[in-house]
Scaffold this motif. Sequence first.
Motif, PDB file in Angstrom:
ATOM      1  N   LEU A  70       0.821  -1.213   0.000  1.00  0.00           N
ATOM      2  CA  LEU A  70       0.000   0.000   0.000  1.00  0.00           C
ATOM      3  C   LEU A  70       0.856   1.265   0.000  1.00  0.00           C
ATOM      4  N   VAL A  71       1.947   1.254   0.748  1.00  0.00           N
ATOM      5  CA  VAL A  71       2.859   2.397   0.769  1.00  0.00           C
ATOM      6  C   VAL A  71       3.475   2.591  -0.618  1.00  0.00           C
ATOM      7  N   SER A  72       3.834   1.498  -1.269  1.00  0.00           N
ATOM      8  CA  SER A  72       4.381   1.591  -2.634  1.00  0.00           C
ATOM      9  C   SER A  72       3.354   2.183  -3.598  1.00  0.00           C
ATOM     10  N   LEU A  87       3.957   8.537   3.810  1.00  0.00           N
ATOM     11  CA  LEU A  87       2.690   8.965   4.395  1.00  0.00           C
ATOM     12  C   LEU A  87       2.666  10.468   4.632  1.00  0.00           C
ATOM     13  N   GLN A  88       3.774  11.025   5.110  1.00  0.00           N
ATOM     14  CA  GLN A  88       3.848  12.473   5.335  1.00  0.00           C
ATOM     15  C   GLN A  88       3.723  13.225   4.016  1.00  0.00           C
ATOM     16  N   GLU A  89       4.433  12.773   2.997  1.00  0.00           N
ATOM     17  CA  GLU A  89       4.352  13.428   1.694  1.00  0.00           C
ATOM     18  C   GLU A  89       2.965  13.287   1.074  1.00  0.00           C
ATOM     19  N   THR A  90       2.309  12.157   1.316  1.00  0.00           N
ATOM     20  CA  THR A  90       0.940  11.967   0.829  1.00  0.00           C
ATOM     21  C   THR A  90       0.008  12.971   1.489  1.00  0.00           C
ATOM     22  N   CYS A  91       0.133  13.137   2.793  1.00  0.00           N
ATOM     23  CA  CYS A  91      -0.686  14.127   3.511  1.00  0.00           C
ATOM     24  C   CYS A  91      -0.422  15.534   2.982  1.00  0.00           C
ATOM     25  N   ASN A  92       0.840  15.874   2.783  1.00  0.00           N
ATOM     26  CA  ASN A  92       1.193  17.192   2.251  1.00  0.00           C
ATOM     27  C   ASN A  92       0.594  17.402   0.860  1.00  0.00           C
ATOM     28  N   TYR A  93       0.659  16.373   0.035  1.00  0.00           N
ATOM     29  CA  TYR A  93       0.128  16.461  -1.324  1.00  0.00           C
ATOM     30  C   TYR A  93      -1.386  16.645  -1.305  1.00  0.00           C
TER      31      TYR A  93
END
Length: 93
Positions: A25-27, A50-56
């Motif tokens: 899932l992370v991939s 996960l942090q970059e996903t939240c930022n995006y």
Amino acid sequence: MSSRRPRSWQSSSASRITEEQINDLVSKLQAVLPEARIRRSDRVSAAKVLQETCNYIRSLHREVDDLSERLSELLASTESSSAQAAIIRSLLM
């Protein structure tokens, strides 16, 4: 003393997510992030992905808000009965 979880937290082992599933899932998350945020060839931690996903997601929300505001301003400056105003209204809905 035993650490007892509330009944709602108990689950069968069949419904637990495995480390392999988490990595998969992370991939998948990393694959949908823009190249500028995380290069796919780089080995990064799940926490970083996960942090970059939240930022995006936050940046996408800001972009949607900005575009909605611009459309609203455009609609306000357009004659309300025009075809152009109808198109703008349909975009806002």
